[in-house]
Scaffold this motif. Sequence first.
Motif, PDB file in Angstrom:
ATOM      1  N   TYR A 196       0.855  -1.178   0.000  1.00  0.00           N
ATOM      2  CA  TYR A 196       0.000   0.000   0.000  1.00  0.00           C
ATOM      3  C   TYR A 196       0.899   1.239   0.000  1.00  0.00           C
ATOM      4  O   TYR A 196       1.139   1.851   1.047  1.00  0.00           O
ATOM      5  CB  TYR A 196      -0.924   0.005   1.221  1.00  0.00           C
ATOM      6  CG  TYR A 196      -1.844  -1.187   1.249  1.00  0.00           C
ATOM      7  CD1 TYR A 196      -3.045  -1.181   0.559  1.00  0.00           C
ATOM      8  CD2 TYR A 196      -1.488  -2.342   1.948  1.00  0.00           C
ATOM      9  CE1 TYR A 196      -3.890  -2.286   0.565  1.00  0.00           C
ATOM     10  CE2 TYR A 196      -2.329  -3.457   1.949  1.00  0.00           C
ATOM     11  CZ  TYR A 196      -3.513  -3.414   1.261  1.00  0.00           C
ATOM     12  OH  TYR A 196      -4.334  -4.512   1.273  1.00  0.00           O
ATOM     13  N   PRO A 197       1.421   1.623  -1.179  1.00  0.00           N
ATOM     14  CA  PRO A 197       2.375   2.729  -1.249  1.00  0.00           C
ATOM     15  C   PRO A 197       1.837   4.052  -0.703  1.00  0.00           C
ATOM     16  O   PRO A 197       2.594   4.824  -0.119  1.00  0.00           O
ATOM     17  CB  PRO A 197       2.696   2.853  -2.730  1.00  0.00           C
ATOM     18  CG  PRO A 197       2.080   1.698  -3.415  1.00  0.00           C
ATOM     19  CD  PRO A 197       1.141   1.034  -2.470  1.00  0.00           C
ATOM     20  N   ALA A 198       0.562   4.340  -0.882  1.00  0.00           N
ATOM     21  CA  ALA A 198       0.010   5.602  -0.392  1.00  0.00           C
ATOM     22  C   ALA A 198       0.013   5.678   1.133  1.00  0.00           C
ATOM     23  O   ALA A 198       0.015   6.758   1.709  1.00  0.00           O
ATOM     24  CB  ALA A 198      -1.411   5.803  -0.921  1.00  0.00           C
ATOM     25  N   LEU A 199       0.023   4.523   1.783  1.00  0.00           N
ATOM     26  CA  LEU A 199       0.012   4.481   3.249  1.00  0.00           C
ATOM     27  C   LEU A 199       1.397   4.255   3.845  1.00  0.00           C
ATOM     28  O   LEU A 199       1.556   4.284   5.068  1.00  0.00           O
ATOM     29  CB  LEU A 199      -0.918   3.361   3.737  1.00  0.00           C
ATOM     30  CG  LEU A 199      -2.390   3.512   3.402  1.00  0.00           C
ATOM     31  CD1 LEU A 199      -3.155   2.265   3.821  1.00  0.00           C
ATOM     32  CD2 LEU A 199      -2.955   4.748   4.082  1.00  0.00           C
ATOM     33  N   GLY A 200       2.400   3.955   3.003  1.00  0.00           N
ATOM     34  CA  GLY A 200       3.710   3.613   3.537  1.00  0.00           C
ATOM     35  C   GLY A 200       3.670   2.273   4.238  1.00  0.00           C
ATOM     36  O   GLY A 200       4.325   2.060   5.257  1.00  0.00           O
ATOM     37  N   MET A 201       2.903   1.335   3.679  1.00  0.00           N
ATOM     38  CA  MET A 201       2.655   0.049   4.328  1.00  0.00           C
ATOM     39  C   MET A 201       3.022  -1.096   3.398  1.00  0.00           C
ATOM     40  O   MET A 201       2.680  -1.071   2.211  1.00  0.00           O
ATOM     41  CB  MET A 201       1.176  -0.037   4.713  1.00  0.00           C
ATOM     42  CG  MET A 201       0.770  -1.279   5.455  1.00  0.00           C
ATOM     43  SD  MET A 201      -1.028  -1.312   5.751  1.00  0.00           S
ATOM     44  CE  MET A 201      -1.185  -0.077   7.040  1.00  0.00           C
ATOM     45  N   GLY A 247       1.806   7.142   6.869  1.00  0.00           N
ATOM     46  CA  GLY A 247       1.910   6.395   8.118  1.00  0.00           C
ATOM     47  C   GLY A 247       1.915   7.255   9.357  1.00  0.00           C
ATOM     48  O   GLY A 247       2.029   6.754  10.469  1.00  0.00           O
ATOM     49  N   GLN A 248       1.770   8.562   9.175  1.00  0.00           N
ATOM     50  CA  GLN A 248       1.829   9.487  10.311  1.00  0.00           C
ATOM     51  C   GLN A 248       0.800   9.147  11.397  1.00  0.00           C
ATOM     52  O   GLN A 248       1.090   9.260  12.575  1.00  0.00           O
ATOM     53  CB  GLN A 248       1.626  10.923   9.832  1.00  0.00           C
ATOM     54  CG  GLN A 248       2.645  11.360   8.805  1.00  0.00           C
ATOM     55  CD  GLN A 248       3.905  11.910   9.421  1.00  0.00           C
ATOM     56  OE1 GLN A 248       3.833  12.733  10.314  1.00  0.00           O
ATOM     57  NE2 GLN A 248       5.043  11.463   8.936  1.00  0.00           N
ATOM     58  N   LYS A 249      -0.395   8.715  10.989  1.00  0.00           N
ATOM     59  CA  LYS A 249      -1.433   8.447  12.000  1.00  0.00           C
ATOM     60  C   LYS A 249      -1.138   7.197  12.820  1.00  0.00           C
ATOM     61  O   LYS A 249      -1.746   6.982  13.851  1.00  0.00           O
ATOM     62  CB  LYS A 249      -2.806   8.348  11.352  1.00  0.00           C
ATOM     63  CG  LYS A 249      -3.009   7.155  10.451  1.00  0.00           C
ATOM     64  CD  LYS A 249      -4.412   7.175   9.879  1.00  0.00           C
ATOM     65  CE  LYS A 249      -4.635   5.988   8.973  1.00  0.00           C
ATOM     66  NZ  LYS A 249      -5.959   5.987   8.400  1.00  0.00           N
ATOM     67  N   ALA A 250      -0.172   6.389  12.378  1.00  0.00           N
ATOM     68  CA  ALA A 250       0.177   5.180  13.119  1.00  0.00           C
ATOM     69  C   ALA A 250       1.200   5.447  14.218  1.00  0.00           C
ATOM     70  O   ALA A 250       1.431   4.588  15.065  1.00  0.00           O
ATOM     71  CB  ALA A 250       0.720   4.117  12.169  1.00  0.00           C
ATOM     72  N   ALA A 251       1.816   6.634  14.214  1.00  0.00           N
ATOM     73  CA  ALA A 251       2.838   6.948  15.215  1.00  0.00           C
ATOM     74  C   ALA A 251       2.230   6.882  16.609  1.00  0.00           C
ATOM     75  O   ALA A 251       1.147   7.412  16.846  1.00  0.00           O
ATOM     76  CB  ALA A 251       3.426   8.330  14.947  1.00  0.00           C
ATOM     77  N   PRO A 252       2.918   6.219  17.543  1.00  0.00           N
ATOM     78  CA  PRO A 252       2.381   6.133  18.904  1.00  0.00           C
ATOM     79  C   PRO A 252       2.327   7.511  19.553  1.00  0.00           C
ATOM     80  O   PRO A 252       3.152   8.369  19.262  1.00  0.00           O
ATOM     81  CB  PRO A 252       3.366   5.217  19.634  1.00  0.00           C
ATOM     82  CG  PRO A 252       4.588   5.185  18.805  1.00  0.00           C
ATOM     83  CD  PRO A 252       4.203   5.552  17.404  1.00  0.00           C
TER      84      PRO A 252
END
Length: 142
Positions: free
Chosen positions: A39-44, A64-69
């Motif tokens: 998922y390139p748009a999500l950095g996943m 992936g910014q929203k995944a940062a703890p």
Amino acid sequence: MTVPFSLVGIDHVVFIVDDMDKALRFYHDVLGCRPGYTYPALGMEQVWCGAALIVLWDITHPGGQKAAPPVAGGRNVDHVCIATGPFDHDELRAHLASHGVAIDREALHGGARGMGHSFYVKDPFGNTIEIKGPAEYPDGRG
């Protein structure tokens, strides 16, 4: 109480990473995972671990910014156990050493398949991976 579904097993786990190339090298070269969905748009990136997926989500990527703890360095998973087929313990030790992967500990204890030998290692991001061989005593008795 009944639930409207039946349990099958673990579908996937998600690990937060900050260097996707390093993550993919570890999961491909050290653990032997195969490429999965991307998922390139999500950095996943996802990698197959047997019939389950390990999802690698890069928090340095804009997607992936929203995944940062919420707390820097905070952990959200203790460890993931990867079930394996039989292996030679000395060969596994040599393989891990050849990749610069230290063994945190070894243990003989119970799991979903019974009592078996486990090796605990860390991926490049500090996530603990338990590599667990098949049951030596399926019912936990010697």
